[in-house]
Scaffold this motif. Structure first.
Motif, PDB file in Angstrom:
ATOM      1  N   ILE A   1       0.839  -1.210   0.000  1.00 55.52           N
ATOM      2  CA  ILE A   1       0.000   0.000   0.000  1.00 55.52           C
ATOM      3  C   ILE A   1       0.871   1.256   0.000  1.00 55.52           C
ATOM      4  N   VAL A   2       1.851   1.281   0.897  1.00 52.88           N
ATOM      5  CA  VAL A   2       2.715   2.471   0.994  1.00 52.88           C
ATOM      6  C   VAL A   2       3.451   2.718  -0.325  1.00 52.88           C
ATOM      7  N   LEU A   3       4.026   1.674  -0.892  1.00 52.98           N
ATOM      8  CA  LEU A   3       4.805   1.851  -2.119  1.00 52.98           C
ATOM      9  C   LEU A   3       3.931   2.157  -3.326  1.00 52.98           C
ATOM     10  N   LEU A   4       2.730   1.598  -3.373  1.00 50.53           N
ATOM     11  CA  LEU A   4       1.818   1.945  -4.470  1.00 50.53           C
ATOM     12  C   LEU A   4       1.366   3.397  -4.370  1.00 50.53           C
ATOM     13  N   LEU A   5       1.151   3.856  -3.158  1.00 53.12           N
ATOM     14  CA  LEU A   5       0.793   5.268  -2.977  1.00 53.12           C
ATOM     15  C   LEU A   5       1.931   6.178  -3.445  1.00 53.12           C
ATOM     16  N   LEU A   6       3.159   5.812  -3.103  1.00 53.78           N
ATOM     17  CA  LEU A   6       4.301   6.618  -3.542  1.00 53.78           C
ATOM     18  C   LEU A   6       4.504   6.527  -5.051  1.00 53.78           C
ATOM     19  N   THR A   7       4.208   5.351  -5.630  1.00 49.80           N
ATOM     20  CA  THR A   7       4.406   5.169  -7.067  1.00 49.80           C
ATOM     21  C   THR A   7       3.368   5.926  -7.876  1.00 49.80           C
ATOM     22  N   TYR A   8       2.093   5.744  -7.532  1.00 47.97           N
ATOM     23  CA  TYR A   8       1.013   6.322  -8.331  1.00 47.97           C
ATOM     24  C   TYR A   8       0.667   7.751  -7.916  1.00 47.97           C
ATOM     25  N   ARG A   9       0.958   8.092  -6.663  1.00 46.32           N
ATOM     26  CA  ARG A   9       0.603   9.417  -6.129  1.00 46.32           C
ATOM     27  C   ARG A   9      -0.872   9.722  -6.372  1.00 46.32           C
ATOM     28  N   SER A  10      -1.662   8.680  -6.203  1.00 46.08           N
ATOM     29  CA  SER A  10      -3.107   8.789  -6.380  1.00 46.08           C
ATOM     30  C   SER A  10      -3.772   8.136  -5.183  1.00 46.08           C
ATOM     31  N   PRO A  11      -4.815   8.766  -4.635  1.00 45.64           N
ATOM     32  CA  PRO A  11      -5.483   8.187  -3.468  1.00 45.64           C
ATOM     33  C   PRO A  11      -6.397   7.014  -3.806  1.00 45.64           C
ATOM     34  N   VAL A  12      -6.585   6.726  -5.080  1.00 42.57           N
ATOM     35  CA  VAL A  12      -7.531   5.687  -5.489  1.00 42.57           C
ATOM     36  C   VAL A  12      -6.854   4.560  -6.260  1.00 42.57           C
ATOM     37  N   LEU A  13      -5.963   4.908  -7.193  1.00 40.82           N
ATOM     38  CA  LEU A  13      -5.423   3.934  -8.140  1.00 40.82           C
ATOM     39  C   LEU A  13      -4.768   2.734  -7.459  1.00 40.82           C
ATOM     40  N   TRP A  14      -4.092   2.951  -6.314  1.00 42.67           N
ATOM     41  CA  TRP A  14      -3.374   1.875  -5.644  1.00 42.67           C
ATOM     42  C   TRP A  14      -4.291   0.731  -5.231  1.00 42.67           C
ATOM     43  N   MET A  15      -5.591   1.039  -5.037  1.00 42.93           N
ATOM     44  CA  MET A  15      -6.517   0.009  -4.579  1.00 42.93           C
ATOM     45  C   MET A  15      -6.727  -1.086  -5.615  1.00 42.93           C
ATOM     46  N   LEU A  16      -6.657  -0.747  -6.898  1.00 41.13           N
ATOM     47  CA  LEU A  16      -6.978  -1.721  -7.936  1.00 41.13           C
ATOM     48  C   LEU A  16      -5.920  -2.823  -8.051  1.00 41.13           C
ATOM     49  N   PRO A  17      -4.609  -2.490  -8.146  1.00 34.73           N
ATOM     50  CA  PRO A  17      -3.618  -3.569  -8.143  1.00 34.73           C
ATOM     51  C   PRO A  17      -3.656  -4.396  -6.862  1.00 34.73           C
ATOM     52  N   LEU A  18      -3.859  -3.733  -5.729  1.00 29.25           N
ATOM     53  CA  LEU A  18      -3.880  -4.461  -4.466  1.00 29.25           C
ATOM     54  C   LEU A  18      -5.080  -5.398  -4.397  1.00 29.25           C
ATOM     55  N   PHE A  19      -6.250  -4.914  -4.802  1.00 26.68           N
ATOM     56  CA  PHE A  19      -7.440  -5.768  -4.794  1.00 26.68           C
ATOM     57  C   PHE A  19      -7.254  -6.952  -5.733  1.00 26.68           C
ATOM     58  N   SER A  20      -6.683  -6.704  -6.901  1.00 27.47           N
ATOM     59  CA  SER A  20      -6.467  -7.783  -7.872  1.00 27.47           C
ATOM     60  C   SER A  20      -5.471  -8.805  -7.346  1.00 27.47           C
ATOM     61  N   ALA A  21      -4.374  -8.324  -6.734  1.00 31.44           N
ATOM     62  CA  ALA A  21      -3.366  -9.241  -6.189  1.00 31.44           C
ATOM     63  C   ALA A  21      -3.921 -10.033  -5.010  1.00 31.44           C
ATOM     64  N   ALA A  22      -4.694  -9.357  -4.140  1.00 33.46           N
ATOM     65  CA  ALA A  22      -5.293 -10.052  -3.000  1.00 33.46           C
ATOM     66  C   ALA A  22      -6.299 -11.102  -3.473  1.00 33.46           C
ATOM     67  N   GLY A  23      -7.066 -10.749  -4.510  1.00 33.30           N
ATOM     68  CA  GLY A  23      -8.004 -11.715  -5.076  1.00 33.30           C
ATOM     69  C   GLY A  23      -7.273 -12.920  -5.649  1.00 33.30           C
ATOM     70  N   ALA A  24      -6.144 -12.669  -6.316  1.00 35.42           N
ATOM     71  CA  ALA A  24      -5.339 -13.769  -6.858  1.00 35.42           C
ATOM     72  C   ALA A  24      -4.821 -14.671  -5.735  1.00 35.42           C
ATOM     73  N   LEU A  25      -4.418 -14.074  -4.614  1.00 35.82           N
ATOM     74  CA  LEU A  25      -3.912 -14.863  -3.493  1.00 35.82           C
ATOM     75  C   LEU A  25      -5.004 -15.761  -2.926  1.00 35.82           C
ATOM     76  N   VAL A  26      -6.193 -15.223  -2.767  1.00 35.49           N
ATOM     77  CA  VAL A  26      -7.307 -16.018  -2.224  1.00 35.49           C
ATOM     78  C   VAL A  26      -7.617 -17.206  -3.137  1.00 35.49           C
ATOM     79  N   VAL A  27      -7.695 -16.946  -4.432  1.00 31.18           N
ATOM     80  CA  VAL A  27      -8.005 -18.019  -5.378  1.00 31.18           C
ATOM     81  C   VAL A  27      -6.873 -19.049  -5.405  1.00 31.18           C
ATOM     82  N   ALA A  28      -5.625 -18.579  -5.394  1.00 32.53           N
ATOM     83  CA  ALA A  28      -4.481 -19.500  -5.399  1.00 32.53           C
ATOM     84  C   ALA A  28      -4.493 -20.387  -4.162  1.00 32.53           C
ATOM     85  N   GLN A  29      -4.767 -19.795  -3.004  1.00 33.93           N
ATOM     86  CA  GLN A  29      -4.812 -20.593  -1.772  1.00 33.93           C
ATOM     87  C   GLN A  29      -5.937 -21.626  -1.828  1.00 33.93           C
TER      88      GLN A  29
END
Length: 698
Positions: free
Chosen positions: A189-217
């Motif tokens: 979260i911290v690094l995505l915020l620093l990378t995108y400098r957007s209060p919203v955009l960081w949520m999409l990669p994180l949600f997608s990655a978290a969803g991938a983790l749940v399905v993989a598990q």
């Protein structure tokens, strides 16, 4: 329209995006409960970590015929430096009776036995390991510790032996999933915020990655529960870091290309289709490299290493699917505003063309040979630290970052009793020859005593106590001597197991795996790069840079482990794990960079293509590397030396790959080799412009 273009449009079409989102939401609802059961199917028993054909593994299998359950010995140690009193002995006898009713305790309790110096007592308790591995040891050991300490009358009490160590290992891994997940998500979260400098955009990669983790598990749980896939605490922990780290890397590459295409296309659906068409092959090749590298682990002798391969491969495959379907759908559904406050408006210039990495590329292009020689020499100098690498295994004390009770107890045990007490060797043989085998055992240097044999269906089993600490080199040498002695008894079919034999066999198997798997991974990666880049020179150059980066990372890590962290050494499998992760993940950045360089080189030549490729990908590669390095560094939050060392070395190696090797060394080599980088493809026949023209271009 090409088939790949049609495929790229599926998750970002005006209707397709909603279908993709709906499918993923249904999948997550189904997968969520299954993912939560993954820890229930973890197999942390010794046999799930050991090489299947090792002598110690065969002894473990054979001794089950002598015991209805798998057991581990807990050694309760009482110490009074002024000397044990009659009251102390009475209390220890009382405790021994109470130990028999502790959770998972089986068989008779032995002791208490007084030491020769009169300053210590020991009581040996057998604990049923059950099907839960070390997790079933914790309740028993916790109960033993509480009982011994309750009325100790001033004595110092500890619980050690294989059961005590196993319980402390279980404690160290307790909550590994939640701890690693929380720490990794926070870092991302911290690094995505620093990378995108957007209060919203960081949520999409994180949600997608978290969803991938749940399905993989969930997938891994189903395979472990119904198809015999081996999962342990190690592979489950690394899965979290790998899926979130690699998934976020893929998300950064795709999002960067999408933002670039939004400046060229007014329709965001069309922009995403182009982004998938252009970035998709690089992401696919990157994930294929990781998956293929992980599957190479299947040939490992160590069961723990072999099981890690498919677990990680499944995680990366699910992450790939999520980033090429769920993430594009989310980005297109939300539109350009998600990039706020810096929205990529149609027709605006691409900032990377004149950004920091564009200037770095132009600086490198002016002096490529000096740059790659200087960078190569600096990395080679870092390799000097390899002389202090000590990947020969860790002792029990050296495997923890702290000093748990079992380690203190083992030290007390060694001070007052034969050092091998509590962790004896197990010898099995033909019943008819058990006497000769026992005599050969007692005559072997390093053996303090043996027990009377027990018999079952023509086989005999007895224990042998070592004179040296069970995790010492002297004890391992004793195992070799003992095996030679008992193997020489005619018709005995004798074998030697026990915890020391396990350590010895595991170390040798890990060394063998290093020699087998490292060349195999290099070969697989070389083939994938050759197919992707349609060249021979470029893959060979890239593989050479990866090996140099790996050696430099190990050299620096070895220095820090010895002189900064003061670790005892490294686990036998440390070089292999670091190699596989660094090569598989480091090649990602090679692929991200070189596919873009090749794309640009087709249009404007290799020199300008190298500069343009670095300008376009330098920022995203740097961000991806920082995130991936940080996620692996999270492994250092666990109080286990093996995890801390892998996390540190991989994080360091990824940073070297990102900031030095890919961005500087590879770019300089590409510029210097120019069109020859693409030999023997048609692109290698591209004639470079005259020197004056090159100077004018730069």
């Amino acid at each position: 329209m090409s088939p790949t273009r049609r495929l790229a449009e599926l998750p970002c079409g005006r209707r397709g995006k909603w279908v993709v989102l709906a499918l993923w939401l249904v999948l997550l609802v189904v997968a969520g409960p299954l993912a939560g059961k993954l820890t229930d199917v973890e197999d942390n028993q010794a046999s799930s970590w050991l090489p299947g054909n090792a002598e110690s593994t065969q002894v473990l299998d054979e001794q089950r015929a002598f015991q209805p359950v798998d057991t581990a010995q807990a050694v309760v140690v009482y110490v009074r430096e002024g000397g044990i009193t009659p009251a102390d002995k009475a209390e220890a006898v009382k405790d021994a009776r109470a130990f028999a009713s502790a959770p998972h305790v089986v068989g008779p309790v032995t002791g208490p036995v007084e030491s020769a110096d009169g300053q210590a007592l020991q009581t040996i308790v057998s604990v049923d390991i059950g099907t839960g591995g070390w997790q079933d040891l914790r309740p028993a050991v916790d109960s033993l510790r509480a009982t011994a300490a309750e009325n100790s009358l001033g004595m110092t009490t500890h619980v050690t032996g294989p059961a005590g160590v196993g319980a402390d290992q279980a404690e160290a891994f307790a909550g590994i999933d939640s701890t690693l997940l929380a720490a990794t998500v926070a870092v991302v979260i911290v690094l995505l915020l620093l990378t995108y400098r957007s209060p919203v955009l960081w949520m999409l990669p994180l949600f997608s990655a978290a969803g991938a983790l749940v399905v993989a598990q969930a997938v891994i749980y189903l395979l472990a529960d119904h198809a015999g896939l081996t999962v342990n605490a190690q592979s489950a922990g690394i899965l979290i870091v790998l899926v979130l780290g690699a998934g976020t890397d893929y998300a950064l590459l795709l999002t960067a290309r999408y933002r670039e295409e939004l400046r060229r296309h007014e329709d965001r659906h069309e922009a995403m289709a182009f982004a998938l068409h252009r970035a998709g092959p690089a992401i696919l090749a990157s994930s294929a490299t990781v998956v293929a590298s992980m599957l190479c682990l299947l040939v490992a002798e160590m069961n723990s290493t072999s099981g890690l391969g498919p677990v990680c491969a499944i995680g990366v495959l699910v992450a790939l699917v999520a980033m090429l379907t769920l993430l594009p759908a989310l980005l297109v559904i939300l539109g350009r505003w998600v990039f706020w406050p810096v929205k990529p408006a149609f027709g605006t210039p691409e900032p990377t063309r004149s950004g920091r990495w564009a200037h770095v590329g132009e600086w490198i292009a002016q002096r490529p040979r000096k740059v790659w020689i200087g960078t190569g020499l600096a990395l080679a100098a870092c390799c000097v630290g390899l002389v202090s690498l000590n990947a020969t295994g860790l002792s029990t004390a050296g495997s923890f970052t702290g000093t748990p009770d079992s380690v203190v107890g083992q030290q007390a045990l060694e001070a007052h009793f034969p050092a091998g007490t509590g962790a004896p060797l197990t010898v099995v043989s033909a019943a008819a020859e058990s006497g000769a085998v026992r005599e050969a055992t007692r005559a072997t240097a390093g053996i303090a005593s043996t027990t009377e044999p027990t018999f079952h269906e023509g086989r005999a089993l007895f224990r042998a106590t070592l004179t040296d600490p069970p995790d010492s080199q002297a004890a391992k040498d004793t195992v070799d001597r003992l095996r030679t002695a008992v193997h020489a008894v005619p018709n005995a079919d004798a074998q030697v197991g026990g915890s020391t034999a396990v350590i010895l066999d595991a170390g040798r198997a890990a060394t063998s795996d290093n020699r087998t798997i490292i060349p195999l991974v290099l070969g697989v990666v070389l083939v994938i790069l050759a197919l992707l880049l349609r060249a021979v020179t470029a893959p060979l150059v890239l593989i050479a840079t990866v090996v140099l980066s790996y050696a430099a990372a190990l050299g620096i890590s070895a220095f820090f482990f010895e002189h900064v962290f003061h670790f005892e050494g490294q686990d036998n499998s440390f070089p292999l794990f670091v190699f596989v992760f660094l090569v598989a993940l480091g090649i990602d950045y090679n692929i991200f960079l070189m596919t873009r360089v090749r794309e640009e080189a087709v249009q404007q030549g290799t020199l300008r293509g190298a500069v343009a490729g670095l300008a376009a990908t330098g920022g995203v590669i740097t961000s991806a590397g920082l995130i991936l390095a940080s996620t692996f560094a999270v492994l250092g939050t666990l109080p286990v030396v093996g995890f801390a060392e892998i996390g540190f070395a991989v994080a360091l190696g990824v940073l070297l790959d990102t900031l030095v090797v890919r961005s500087v060394l590879v770019t300089a080599l590409t510029v210097d080799l120019d069109r020859h980088m693409w030999w023997p493809s048609a692109l290698s026949g591209q004639v470079p412009p005259p020197e004056k023209e090159l100077a004018r271009q730069l």
